[in-house]
Design an enzyme around this catalytic site. Structure first.
Site, PDB file in Angstrom:
ATOM      1  N   PRO A  30      10.838  43.783  61.866  1.00  0.00           N
ATOM      2  CA  PRO A  30       9.721  44.559  61.309  1.00  0.00           C
ATOM      3  C   PRO A  30       8.471  44.493  62.189  1.00  0.00           C
ATOM      4  O   PRO A  30       8.109  43.428  62.680  1.00  0.00           O
ATOM      5  CB  PRO A  30       9.459  43.894  59.956  1.00  0.00           C
ATOM      6  CG  PRO A  30      10.238  42.635  59.935  1.00  0.00           C
ATOM      7  CD  PRO A  30      11.320  42.752  60.944  1.00  0.00           C
ATOM      8  N   THR A  73       4.483  46.055  62.112  1.00  0.00           N
ATOM      9  CA  THR A  73       3.374  46.822  61.566  1.00  0.00           C
ATOM     10  C   THR A  73       2.787  47.698  62.652  1.00  0.00           C
ATOM     11  O   THR A  73       2.463  47.221  63.739  1.00  0.00           O
ATOM     12  CB  THR A  73       2.328  45.849  60.989  1.00  0.00           C
ATOM     13  OG1 THR A  73       2.888  45.293  59.803  1.00  0.00           O
ATOM     14  CG2 THR A  73       1.013  46.535  60.674  1.00  0.00           C
ATOM     15  N   GLY A 113       8.087  37.174  53.081  1.00  0.00           N
ATOM     16  CA  GLY A 113       7.687  35.889  52.501  1.00  0.00           C
ATOM     17  C   GLY A 113       7.097  34.957  53.535  1.00  0.00           C
ATOM     18  O   GLY A 113       6.985  33.749  53.292  1.00  0.00           O
ATOM     19  N   ALA A 114       6.714  35.515  54.701  1.00  0.00           N
ATOM     20  CA  ALA A 114       6.389  34.679  55.865  1.00  0.00           C
ATOM     21  C   ALA A 114       4.999  34.979  56.413  1.00  0.00           C
ATOM     22  O   ALA A 114       4.199  35.692  55.807  1.00  0.00           O
ATOM     23  CB  ALA A 114       7.438  34.946  56.949  1.00  0.00           C
ATOM     24  N   TYR A 119       1.129  35.592  54.754  1.00  0.00           N
ATOM     25  CA  TYR A 119       0.754  36.535  53.707  1.00  0.00           C
ATOM     26  C   TYR A 119       0.924  35.884  52.327  1.00  0.00           C
ATOM     27  O   TYR A 119       1.241  34.696  52.225  1.00  0.00           O
ATOM     28  CB  TYR A 119       1.559  37.831  53.874  1.00  0.00           C
ATOM     29  CG  TYR A 119       1.275  38.497  55.212  1.00  0.00           C
ATOM     30  CD1 TYR A 119       0.000  38.971  55.514  1.00  0.00           C
ATOM     31  CD2 TYR A 119       2.262  38.607  56.186  1.00  0.00           C
ATOM     32  CE1 TYR A 119      -0.283  39.562  56.749  1.00  0.00           C
ATOM     33  CE2 TYR A 119       1.998  39.195  57.428  1.00  0.00           C
ATOM     34  CZ  TYR A 119       0.720  39.670  57.702  1.00  0.00           C
ATOM     35  OH  TYR A 119       0.431  40.236  58.923  1.00  0.00           O
ATOM     36  N   ARG A 167      11.986  37.133  54.429  1.00  0.00           N
ATOM     37  CA  ARG A 167      11.567  36.582  55.724  1.00  0.00           C
ATOM     38  C   ARG A 167      10.798  35.298  55.484  1.00  0.00           C
ATOM     39  O   ARG A 167       9.919  35.232  54.614  1.00  0.00           O
ATOM     40  CB  ARG A 167      10.709  37.602  56.458  1.00  0.00           C
ATOM     41  CG  ARG A 167      10.310  37.142  57.842  1.00  0.00           C
ATOM     42  CD  ARG A 167       9.914  38.293  58.720  1.00  0.00           C
ATOM     43  NE  ARG A 167      10.896  38.440  59.785  1.00  0.00           N
ATOM     44  CZ  ARG A 167      10.585  38.795  61.033  1.00  0.00           C
ATOM     45  NH1 ARG A 167       9.355  39.083  61.363  1.00  0.00           N
ATOM     46  NH2 ARG A 167      11.509  38.873  61.963  1.00  0.00           N
TER      47      ARG A 167
END
Ligand SMILES: Cc1cc2nc3c(=O)[nH]c(=O)nc-3n(C[C@H](O)[C@H](O)[C@H](O)COP(=O)(O)O)c2cc1C
Length: 391
Positions: free
Chosen positions: A33, A35, A188-189, A192, A239
């Site tokens: 992923p 951004t 989940g990393a 954040y 993640r």
């Protein structure tokens, strides 16, 4: 897309077919992923984004994961021009992206996200929330249109808001599946909201979500249960990392003892995979003989995506051969050359990464005009260390 060429024999592990639930992948190479802050201001995916994602599928990647998409019209958005999956309109806007990637023969998963205290641009509300009212370390991130100044101090999320976030992650996952995504990954990393609960210095709570790791991981588990229930028939995963977009030095304080709690607790919600992001995906951690992704695999037996500087095909192949992961997720290498799998298979050299490809803004041509004029680029390592081009 089945790839052929001498590289397929040299790197048999990354070019082996893969499967997650019923989702088939032509090889084990996944676009990690990234951004790109390239949506409309109100979070709709654009035609340009469809073309951007289709390039990876055309380049031979076994699977593509989207950039992080926010899940509600409250505090989840972290960056201006970040896409969302918070409304049916936002969900609909992704249909062209999914269709474009599917037309090139690759599956696409959506990463869903709540930024929590890492909020440097939110179209919907003022302020930010987190596990506790702790100002994030570091500075806003220029490559995501941040000001390069400090973050605002969040307020502590209420219990009602926590329950709503859990529900909204489920709603977002359901929308993603309804629109046609082949799987869902929860972010989940990387510092954040979920990771703010896991991390000792951002979670000062005295209720059952703070304190020992068994409690700090509880919010992850509730979110994953909600997503699992909302998307029962597609691969669902999460993640996990130690380091953060705003802090590249954080290490789990109890090392493998933390890993022995975190991974099995989340796996017990019935998810299908872990995606472990790291600076160097092959580096062994906590004095063990395994990387973080290797520990996730060891402690749960679930399929794992290894990540972190695996664009060297030798390292990528080794990661799978040595059971550090079952798939490799590659970010900067994919950005630099969307045709990376095809070129590696054909025995050709991919375009090397140049930090100018992501700076100053995420443009869809990867700032091509700039970096083509600066072919030697800026050295990778110092920029990675300074700007945290990791998360
Ligand atoms: C421009 C950019 C944007 C990123 N955005 C995300 C993101 O939205 N979600 C995420 O989980 N990781 C994100 N990452 C982290 C990458 O997925 C990956 O974990 C990290 O870059 C290390 O992998 P690499 O060495 O292959 O680049 C981003 C990385 C880059 C370079």
């Amino acid at each position: 897309m089945t790839l052929t060429g001498p590289g397929v024999e040299i790197y048999p592990h990354i070019f082996a077919q893969g499967e997650l639930r019923s989702v088939k992948m032509a090889n084990r190479c996944i676009v990690s992923p990234m951004t790109r802050t390239s949506a409309t201001e109100d979070g709709l995916a654009t035609e340009q984004m469809a073309e951007y994602y289709a390039r990876f599928a055309r380049g031979g990647w076994g699977m593509v994961i989207t950039e992080a998409a926010y899940i509600d019209l409250k505090y989840s958005q972290g960056y201006t021009f970040q896409p969302g999956i918070a409304t049916n309109e936002q969900a609909e806007s992704w249909r062209k992206v999914i269709d474009a990637v599917h037309a090139e023969g690759a599956p696409i998963f959506m990463q869903i996200f709540h930024g929590g205290a890492i909020n440097q641009g939110n179209n919907w509300v003022e302020g930010s929330i987190s596990a506790s009212a702790v100002t994030p370390r570091g500075e806003q991130i220029p490559r995501y249109r941040g000001a390069g100044t400090g973050f605002q101090t969040p307020r502590e999320i209420t219990r009602d808001e926590m329950a709503q976030v859990v529900e909204d992650f489920g709603h977002a996952a359901r929308r993603a599946v309804e629109i046609g995504f082949d799987g869902v990954e929860v972010h989940g990393a990387n510092g954040y909201l979920l990771d703010q609960f896991l991390t000792v210095h951002t979670n000062l709570r005295e209720d059952e979500y703070g304190g020992p790791i068994e409690k700090r991981v509880k919010f992850h588990c509730e979110v994953m249960q909600s997503v699992r229930d909302a998307a029962p028939n597609v691969p669902v995963g999460v993640r996990i990392s130690q380091t953060k977009v705003n802090d590249l030095t954080y290490v789990w304080p109890d090392g493998d003892d933390d890993a022995k709690v975190v991974f099995p607790a989340i796996a017990a919600t019935g998810i299908d995979f872990f995606d472990c992001s790291a600076h160097l995906g092959l580096d062994h951690v906590f004095g063990t003989d395994r990387s973080l992704s290797g520990l996730a695999r060891r402690h749960t037996g679930l399929p794992v995506f290894a990540n972190g500087k695996l664009h060297d095909p030798e390292l990528a192949d080794r990661a799978i051969a040595e059971e550090e992961g079952d798939f490799v997720a590659i970010a900067k290498g994919a950005l630099a050359d969307p045709e990376w799998p095809q070129k590696i298979a054909a025995g050709l050299e991919p375009v090397p990464f140049n930090p100018a490809m992501v700076m100053p803004f995420a443009t869809l041509d990867c700032n091509e005009a700039f970096w083509k004029e600066n072919p030697s680029g800026v050295p990778d390592e110092p920029v990675v260390a300074r700007d945290g081009v990791e998360s």
